[in-house]
Design an enzyme around this catalytic site. Structure first.
Site, short mmCIF file in Angstrom:
data_model
loop_
_atom_site.label_atom_id
_atom_site.label_comp_id
_atom_site.label_asym_id
_atom_site.label_seq_id
_atom_site.Cartn_x
_atom_site.Cartn_y
_atom_site.Cartn_z
N LEU B 12 -65.23 -129.00 -14.67
CA LEU B 12 -64.77 -128.31 -13.46
C LEU B 12 -63.26 -128.38 -13.33
CD1 LEU B 12 -67.56 -129.36 -10.92
CD2 LEU B 12 -67.23 -127.10 -11.95
N LYS B 107 -62.59 -123.54 -28.34
CA LYS B 107 -62.22 -123.14 -29.71
C LYS B 107 -62.30 -124.29 -30.70
CE LYS B 107 -57.48 -123.70 -28.20
NZ LYS B 107 -57.83 -123.99 -26.79
N GLY B 136 -58.20 -115.76 -24.76
CA GLY B 136 -58.52 -115.70 -23.33
C GLY B 136 -59.27 -114.47 -22.88
N LYS B 207 -58.13 -120.75 -33.43
CA LYS B 207 -58.59 -119.43 -33.01
C LYS B 207 -58.74 -118.50 -34.22
CE LYS B 207 -56.37 -120.05 -28.52
NZ LYS B 207 -55.07 -119.95 -27.83
N GLY B 304 -55.01 -119.12 -18.85
CA GLY B 304 -55.02 -119.09 -17.39
C GLY B 304 -56.44 -119.19 -16.88
#
Lengths: 440, 440
Positions: B12, B107, B136, B207, B304
């Site tokens: 969280l 990732k 993202g 990635k 973000g």
């Protein structure tokens, strides 16, 4: 491995022939990826004797696409004939009414009958996939329909017509006239013999209307789009734009405003250092601004047999990977009963920057008079300048270029009417809207 | 309407809290779009007392993510804890072993255990979705896994680390040093207190390894990537690049070659007028070149809380729209048993253009000597020039910049060794590879 997915293809032009070739050449690869083979079992086209460079011997031949859609034992009906009318409309409808999934590249059909067809698809538990209908190989339908689930979109815009972008790019890079570039585009097969539909913006409008529905959850309103083509753009505009740090693109823009949704297609000045300004030639680009994800821009081939066939194939593969009756993917992102009515924002209330190019007789006070009319209409100017040549003949009309800060369309139109009434204008004023992509 | 989709969220932090907030605020909208409500019924995080600004009262609280994954009555396990080790690994594995779908943004986990986890998912008929793990909010996983079905990919490359792109953009725009820009990035929260993982290229490599597997149908080989970070890039490089019409970006590139697949992460010069060169700041961009579709470029937010949550939500929505056990979507595009072994192409055999910056003592014949060493190694030069200041002190070292045509890495390295042995070099040579995006 699951049973084969049986498909029927109506329309064997460039895209159809590409698709058939790929399905045959990559049969095994597709079976591995999709978990089941994809079998072409029926085709429909008018001329049976034409050599399309592909082996059609294993497919049942229908002269009539509606018969194929109504009778063939297929899982997916692939419509690649084009056109809003028949046989495209009736055949797609017939397939959906039988609960058969449909894949189509037909923007005109969707712009006109999309919501009705989506409704039938939902009732019958069939999928209606149309990635290839907007911006060719760019997966913008998937992005809007799937990736952006939960987002509220504020603006979607893009370069969606390769013909126009090719012409505008060539005018800029080579300093040629609109007419010369159009002829070159026709020679290269980038423009039709009758290019009206492309250069007047109708093609972009069809595509935009589909994106608008997906982006804003509204019914399609393809006839309710403000439309301006590129025939009016001169080299002078392109050069003046370059001097000011802009490039001119034909954009389709749909935008949420307080008074409704703005849908507009027009030549647009975009800042030279924005990403979309660098999209040249026949390439397309679509940007989506939404509240959770932020801004997403996708650039890729907007047309061409292979790129379009690739998008069609992706749609077929999505069906192959799902299992019959297994998916809930409403064609326009939400059930047709949950689509909101489209409320058009009036173009008069559009807010944005404007580029205005005026030819005026060389008379003292004209400059001040123009500035005055702008001020009267509460239009704040970013710049006003006189374009002068090295040797200026006083008898020649002068060019005055204005760039406004954000203002209202209504104010600009009023100011232009006032300026026209003064009698110093030569010819018609040129007005080009400025669009600001979000800063990356 | 179908039964609710019950989800459990482990982790969280910023993304987890964003996701929970969106699921609550847009509950009805999501139910309409997905055809069923999405209910958060369980969460796992360490600190129960922390105020995360969201209402968690209706969710069962687990201190242990593995317990949530193993015991909770959920349809989807959402893993947002990060890290290749536990509890991420064990909890994802536990969920998949129960046949529960998994959505993750992790990732590092996928780069290390992706294929194993994908295998379990397949056996159990569960989906493993991870759009948020790469770039993202950009839907590149969906594009590779779904839209490009049937295509053979030749190259995938992109700007996949916002920290590095922010630093390089700021260095160029403001003429600041690497160190100053890194500090600014840290101040703004774009870089970690320990930025090593980002600026040395490891994050991009993770990635890239995932994209490579999807693009080429091979097993993941995250440890087999040529790696160079951006710490070595100076303002001098950036300015020289600008003078030559290039910009410097940290790219991850995976490319099919005759001898295998090249995976490399390094500072790269891209032509200034290419679309990807205009991608600034923390924005990401990924390009895919394939044989049917052509080139596709996607630009958007790479990180973000909200952008990442949007991608996670898209993955959850895909599951909500499908029906249990209804889809065949192998995590890496094809069943794990059909993935090919990864065969690494040696970096020595890389072919491309090179930018080489040398500092040399000001001595007659150096220029010719350098050119000679290039010729000896069959390196064809696009340009060689001496960067001189307005007032040049003969005692000061001179900068020589070379740009080569396409050549081999091995040749460049050999030429550099020879040049170094001549004794006129001051400091280490700078070598930056040039990458040419396909012409749009």
């Amino acid at each position: 491995m699951a049973d084969a997915l049986k498909i029927g293809v109506a329309g064997l032009g460039t895209v159809g022939a590409s698709l058939v070739r790929i399905l045959q050449e990559r049969h095994e690869m597709l079976a591995t990826t999709c978990g089941r083979p994809i079998e072409l079992i029926a085709v429909a086209a008018r001329d049976r004797t034409k050599d399309r460079g592909v082996d059609l011997s294993k497919a049942v031949w229908f002269e009539d696409a509606v018969a194929l859609a109504s009778e063939a034992e297929i899982d997916v009906f692939v419509e690649l004939m084009g056109g809003a009318g028949d046989p495209a409309y009736s055949s797609v409808k017939a397939a959906l009414e039988r609960g058969i999934h449909v894949v189509t590249a037909n923007k005109a059909l969707l712009a006109k009958h999309g919501i009705e067809l989506a409704g039938i698809a939902e009732e019958q538990g069939a999928l209606l996939n149309y990635e290839a209908a907007v911006a060719g190989g760019i997966p913008v339908i998937k992005a809007l329909r799937e990736s952006l689930t939960g987002n509220t979109v504020s603006r979607v815009y893009g370069i969606m017509n390769g013909t126009c972008n090719y012409i505008l790019t060539k005018m800029e890079k080579e300093g040629l006239t609109f007419k010369a570039c159009l002829e070159e585009a026709q020679r290269l097969g980038y423009a039709e013999a009758d290019p009206t539909f492309d250069i007047e913006g109708n093609d972009t409008a069809h595509k935009l209307s589909i994106l608008t529905s997906l982006a804003f959850g509204t019914a399609i309103a393809a006839d309710d789009i403000y439309l301006e083509g590129i025939t009016n753009i001169s080299i002078e505009d392109i050069q003046a734009a370059a001097d000011l740090g802009y490039r001119i693109k034909l954009l389709g823009v749909a935008q949420r405003t307080d008074s409704g949704i703005e849908q507009r297609v027009h030549p647009t000045m975009v800042p030279h250092d924005s990403v979309i300004a660098q999209v040249d030639g026949v390439t397309n680009a679509v940007a989506v601004e939404s509240d959770i994800l932020g801004e997403l821009l996708m650039v890729g081939p907007g047309a061409g047999g292979n790129a379009t066939a690739s998008a069609v194939l992706g749609d077929i593969a999505d069906i192959a990977k799902s299992r019959p009756g297994a998916q809930h993917v409403p064609a326009f992102g939400r059930p047709t009963t949950a689509l909101m009515p489209y409320k058009r924002a009036r173009m008069q209330s559009h807010e944005g920057g404007y580029f205005i190019r005026l030819k005026v007789v060389d008379r003292t006070g004209v400059f001040a008079n123009i500035a005055g009319h702008m001020a009267e209409n509460d239009i704040s100017l970013e710049s006003i300048m006189q374009h002068s040549k090295h040797y200026a003949d006083p008898a020649e009309p002068k060019t005055i270029i204005l760039v406004t800060h954000a203002t209202h369309e209504a104010s600009v139109r009023k100011a232009i009417v006032s300026i026209k009434s003064e009698g110093y204008l030569v010819g018609e004023p040129q007005v080009i809207r400025i669009e600001r992509p979000k800063d990356w």
